[in-house]
Design an enzyme around this catalytic site. Structure first.
Site, PDB file in Angstrom:
ATOM      1  N   SER A   1      -0.888 -41.175  -3.152  1.00 27.63           N
ATOM      2  CA  SER A   1      -0.743 -39.838  -2.582  1.00 27.63           C
ATOM      3  C   SER A   1       0.655 -39.253  -2.773  1.00 27.63           C
ATOM      4  CB  SER A   1      -1.134 -39.866  -1.112  1.00 27.63           C
ATOM      5  OG  SER A   1      -1.149 -38.570  -0.601  1.00 27.63           O
ATOM      6  N   HIS A   2       1.337 -38.992  -1.652  1.00 28.49           N
ATOM      7  CA  HIS A   2       2.634 -38.318  -1.691  1.00 28.49           C
ATOM      8  C   HIS A   2       3.789 -39.280  -1.953  1.00 28.49           C
ATOM      9  CE1 HIS A   2       1.562 -39.808   2.192  1.00 28.49           C
ATOM     10  NE2 HIS A   2       2.844 -39.875   2.509  1.00 28.49           N
TER      11      HIS A   2
ATOM     12  N   THR B   1      -5.204 -40.428  13.523  1.00 29.94           N
ATOM     13  CA  THR B   1      -4.649 -40.003  12.230  1.00 29.94           C
ATOM     14  C   THR B   1      -5.403 -40.645  11.068  1.00 29.94           C
ATOM     15  OG1 THR B   1      -2.477 -39.614  13.147  1.00 29.94           O
ATOM     16  CG2 THR B   1      -2.562 -40.188  10.816  1.00 29.94           C
TER      17      THR B   1
ATOM     18  N   ASP C   1      -2.067 -36.619  -5.082  1.00 29.00           N
ATOM     19  CA  ASP C   1      -3.496 -36.724  -5.370  1.00 29.00           C
ATOM     20  C   ASP C   1      -4.288 -35.470  -5.008  1.00 29.00           C
ATOM     21  OD1 ASP C   1      -2.966 -37.275  -2.674  1.00 29.00           O
ATOM     22  OD2 ASP C   1      -4.795 -38.436  -2.439  1.00 29.00           O
TER      23      ASP C   1
ATOM     24  N   LYS D   1      -9.582 -34.272   2.640  1.00 32.08           N
ATOM     25  CA  LYS D   1      -8.804 -33.063   2.782  1.00 32.08           C
ATOM     26  C   LYS D   1      -8.613 -32.481   1.381  1.00 32.08           C
ATOM     27  CE  LYS D   1      -4.410 -35.583   3.410  1.00 32.08           C
ATOM     28  NZ  LYS D   1      -4.668 -36.976   3.778  1.00 32.08           N
TER      29      LYS D   1
ATOM     30  N   ASP E   1       0.049 -32.228  -3.169  1.00 36.87           N
ATOM     31  CA  ASP E   1       0.704 -33.533  -3.291  1.00 36.87           C
ATOM     32  C   ASP E   1       0.191 -34.326  -4.493  1.00 36.87           C
ATOM     33  OD1 ASP E   1      -1.808 -34.158  -2.298  1.00 36.87           O
ATOM     34  OD2 ASP E   1      -1.078 -35.868  -1.156  1.00 36.87           O
TER      35      ASP E   1
ATOM     36  N   GLU F   1      -5.162 -31.886   9.711  1.00 36.77           N
ATOM     37  CA  GLU F   1      -4.113 -32.766  10.224  1.00 36.77           C
ATOM     38  C   GLU F   1      -2.775 -32.061  10.071  1.00 36.77           C
ATOM     39  OE1 GLU F   1      -4.718 -37.258   9.760  1.00 36.77           O
ATOM     40  OE2 GLU F   1      -5.132 -36.472   7.781  1.00 36.77           O
TER      41      GLU F   1
ATOM     42  N   ASP G   1      -4.759 -33.733  -2.200  1.00 33.88           N
ATOM     43  CA  ASP G   1      -5.470 -33.469  -0.947  1.00 33.88           C
ATOM     44  C   ASP G   1      -4.609 -32.743   0.089  1.00 33.88           C
ATOM     45  OD1 ASP G   1      -3.905 -35.686  -0.469  1.00 33.88           O
ATOM     46  OD2 ASP G   1      -5.526 -36.951   0.317  1.00 33.88           O
ATOM     47  N   ARG G   2      -3.295 -32.685  -0.141  1.00 37.45           N
ATOM     48  CA  ARG G   2      -2.447 -31.958   0.817  1.00 37.45           C
ATOM     49  C   ARG G   2      -2.088 -30.574   0.295  1.00 37.45           C
ATOM     50  NH1 ARG G   2       1.806 -35.973   3.700  1.00 37.45           N
ATOM     51  NH2 ARG G   2       0.344 -37.684   3.986  1.00 37.45           N
TER      52      ARG G   2
ATOM     53  N   ARG H   1      -1.635 -49.478  -0.354  1.00 33.95           N
ATOM     54  CA  ARG H   1      -0.473 -48.921  -1.047  1.00 33.95           C
ATOM     55  C   ARG H   1       0.639 -49.933  -1.108  1.00 33.95           C
ATOM     56  NH1 ARG H   1       0.027 -42.752   1.121  1.00 33.95           N
ATOM     57  NH2 ARG H   1      -2.189 -42.444   0.739  1.00 33.95           N
TER      58      ARG H   1
HETATM   59  C1  VG1 Z   1      -0.092 -40.028   6.677  1.00 44.12           C
HETATM   60  C2  VG1 Z   1      -0.415 -38.819   7.536  1.00 44.12           C
HETATM   61  C3  VG1 Z   1      -1.908 -38.735   7.781  1.00 44.12           C
HETATM   62  C4  VG1 Z   1      -2.645 -38.711   6.444  1.00 44.12           C
HETATM   63  C5  VG1 Z   1      -2.251 -39.914   5.620  1.00 44.12           C
HETATM   64  C6  VG1 Z   1      -2.853 -39.904   4.247  1.00 44.12           C
HETATM   65  O1  VG1 Z   1      -0.447 -41.205   7.358  1.00 44.12           O
HETATM   66  O2  VG1 Z   1       0.287 -38.871   8.746  1.00 44.12           O
HETATM   67  O3  VG1 Z   1      -2.187 -37.600   8.550  1.00 44.12           O
HETATM   68  O4  VG1 Z   1      -4.036 -38.711   6.641  1.00 44.12           O
HETATM   69  O5  VG1 Z   1      -0.827 -39.951   5.458  1.00 44.12           O
HETATM   70  O6  VG1 Z   1      -2.541 -38.743   3.553  1.00 44.12           O
HETATM   71  P1  VG1 Z   1       0.626 -42.123   8.136  1.00 44.12           P
HETATM   72  O7  VG1 Z   1      -0.132 -43.310   8.623  1.00 44.12           O
HETATM   73  O8  VG1 Z   1       1.702 -42.432   7.133  1.00 44.12           O
HETATM   74  O9  VG1 Z   1       1.169 -41.267   9.239  1.00 44.12           O
HETATM   75  V1  VG1 Z   1      -2.463 -38.782   1.896  1.00 44.12           V
HETATM   76  O10 VG1 Z   1      -2.204 -37.270   1.359  1.00 44.12           O
HETATM   77  O11 VG1 Z   1      -1.450 -40.005   1.689  1.00 44.12           O
HETATM   78  O12 VG1 Z   1      -3.974 -39.428   1.343  1.00 44.12           O
HETATM   79 CO    CO Z   2      -2.580 -37.157  -0.576  1.00 41.41          CO
END
Ligand code: VG1
Ligand code: CO
Length: 544
Positions: free
Chosen positions: A113-114, A345, A280, A377, A278, A364, A282-283, A22
């Site tokens: 993702s988010h 994580t 993509d 997810k 979110d 998670e 998955d959340r 990313r």
């Molecule tokens: C975060 C979350 C983690 C999740 C990851 C990807 O990671 O804490 O639980 O699996 O995002 O989610 P980090 O390293 O920033 O804490 V997603 O929806 O971005 O694919």
């Molecule tokens: Co995501």
């Protein structure tokens, strides 16, 4: 079409984080940047001659350009087939579903993702393997190593392909299939949940449902599943048009960023169930009428009730949660007499356990829940689970959760994020803490006594790979926990995540406001870690 070998130089920053690579869009727009990463992935796989991959993304800015680049590198590298979501769209769970259903060798998901999108936002790419899940660390590390030694990539000179028409065609030796990004996933959901019962609930005059796609990828999925297949009113959906900049928003389904949904769900005459997903897909965030379901509670409720749901009637093989996720799930596993695994994580750590048939449900704290139906997810799966559960129980979200607490106890839980903290300061804080474990063990702070202070490491029970330094844990005698780790998904500065948990078994103590219940732990963390002093912030950027 002309095959070409392009000379390139390595970029030193292509190590995938918690969930893929990313970076700011401008980083990906540099000449050769994306090409290098894709070629490094192909090289790490030992080449892709004769292989079949899927590719799609969350519709964010640069999605389409990136897709055309991947098509060209696929052609240059002798890929046999590329399955592409129409319009360049595939949610993360849908990509996982498609890879598995069509027996592909893996796929690329184009998403950050988010993280916010648009020309000044973030872009990302992650590689999923043949099981449909995120590449494990062994592979992401191999990609990184290949990226460091890269001096060429193989591509072709050819015009852009049409991404918008469902079609099958050949370019040279490579087959391209542009598929409906929604239907395979929607079909899978129909196998798992009781659609007639959910449809009946959605048609009930007394039941209102609201879903917020946050202008991200789940929009078209929600329209197909909730409206077309389940007959929900179109007024049940908000922000369901995919926009390259997500409407200027932050597509993170939590109480801070899912503003439109939160305003309605915490207003008068709120719907019975509200949910958001979110960037993509998955959340998920699950809300009841004026009620927030903590993701750690959501996965526990799901596990406790899974046997009632069509796809899970046979019961659960086991469950798993990431280490910072609350232990609410452990209590359910204990009662069901099944294993509860604790992993670092990131969804990639569930993959081996799922493939080995040791798990059915996992989750998670970061708004992620799913099951063994795919290897990611799954936001809409979670929403459908709650809808199905409400169709069966015929009580409110709040009543479902309250009954769960009465039975299993309540794990008060919250995460405090400090975003864009100075990198050096954040790493210093973590390093200093590691040196203090010995001294912290056994120390008392009022009624709190630290029984364990360590850095979580995980030995994968299936392939014996060891992942160290996965988060600092302070565990107290009364089972309270304070966890601290640095995010692996941010793109500017460091994000410090602090997780707080307190277990309450006494029914009389189960109705406190969360931050109040955790106040003692929150204060202690600040005293011990000097968070405010080191970050220069008086409060967290986001509290979930
Ligand atoms: C975060 C979350 C983690 C999740 C990851 C990807 O990671 O804490 O639980 O699996 O995002 O989610 P980090 O390293 O920033 O804490 V997603 O929806 O971005 O694919
Ligand atoms: Co995501």
């Amino acid at each position: 079409m002309k095959n070409i070998t392009v000379a390139t130089q390595p970029f030193s920053d292509q190590r995938p984080g918690t969930s893929g690579l990313r970076k700011k869009v401008s980083v990906f727009q540099q000449p050769h940047y994306l090409e290098n990463f894709v070629q490094a992935t192909f090289d790490a796989l030992g080449g892709v001659k004769g292989k079949q991959l899927a590719v799609g993304g969350d519709g964010r800015f640069y999605n389409r350009e990136a897709l055309q680049t991947i098509v060209r590198l696929g052609l240059g590298n002798g890929l046999k087939k590329l399955v592409i979501g129409q319009g360049g769209i595939l949610s993360t769970p849908a990509a996982s579903c498609v890879i598995r259903k069509y027996g592909l060798d893996g796929g690329f998901i184009l998403s950050a993702s988010h993280n916010p999108g648009g020309p000044h936002g973030d872009f990302g790419i992650k590689f999923n393997t043949a099981n449909g899940g995120p590449a494990p660390e062994k592979i992401t590390e191999a990609i990184y190593q290949k990226s460091l030694g890269l001096d060429r990539y193989l591509t072709v000179e050819s015009p852009d392909i049409d991404l918008d028409t469902q079609n099958r065609f050949m370019i040279g030796e490579m087959a391209i299939e542009i598929i409906d990004p929604v239907s395979d996933y929607a079909d899978l959901m129909m196998e798992l949940f009781d659609f007639p019962a959910i449809a009946k609930l959605l048609q009930d005059q007394d039941f209102a449902f609201l879903f917020d796609a946050m202008h991200a990828v789940t929009g078209p999925y929600a329209e197909e599943i909730f409206c077309r297949r389940l007959g929900a009113a179109s007024t049940s959906l908000i922000n369901c048009t995919v926009k390259p900049d997500f409407g200027g928003g932050h597509p993170d389904p939590n109480l801070k960023y899912a503003k439109d949904l939160v305003r309605i769900m915490f207003g008068e005459k709120a719907p019975a169930l509200g949910a958001a997903s979110d960037g993509d897909g998955d959340r998920n965030m699950i809300l009841g009428d004026n009620f927030f379901v903590t993701p750690s509670d959501s996965v526990a409720v799901i596990a406790a009730n899974a046997h009632l749901i069509k796809g899970y009637r046979k019961g659960l093989k086991g469950v798993a949660r990431s280490m910072p996720t609350s232990c609410a799930l452990d209590a359910v596993a204990k009662e069901l007499n099944i294993d509860c695994y604790e992993t670092p994580t990131g969804w990639k750590f569930f993959g081996n356990l799922l493939d080995a048939g040791k798990l059915t449900i996992c989750g998670e704290e970061s708004f992620g829940t799913s099951s063994d139906h795919i290897r990611e997810k799954d936001g809409l799966w979670t929403v459908l689970f709650w809808l199905n559960l409400m169709a069966i129980k015929k009580i409110s979200v709040k009543e479902i959760v309250a009954a769960h607490w009465q039975h299993f106890g309540r794990n008060y839980y919250s995460r405090h994020d400090y975003e864009e903290v100075d990198n050096k300061a954040a790493n210093q804080l973590v390093d200093d803490l590691r040196k203090r474990f010995e001294r912290l063990r056994g120390t008392r702070f009022g009624s709190l006594e630290i029984t364990k202070a360590d850095d979580f490491s995980y030995l994968d029970p299936i392939d014996n790979s060891l992942s160290k330094q996965q988060g600092i844990r302070l565990i107290f005698k009364d089972k309270s926990r304070i966890i601290l780790r640095l995010s692996g998904t941010g793109t500017s500065g460091a994000t410090l995540r602090l997780y707080f948990e307190k277990v309450e078994k006494n029914p009389a103590g189960m109705n406190l406001e969360t931050q109040t219940a955790l106040a003692q732990l929150i204060k202690l963390a600040d005293d011990l870690f000097a968070i405010k002093k080191i970050t220069g912030r008086s409060e967290p950027t986001v509290i979930t």
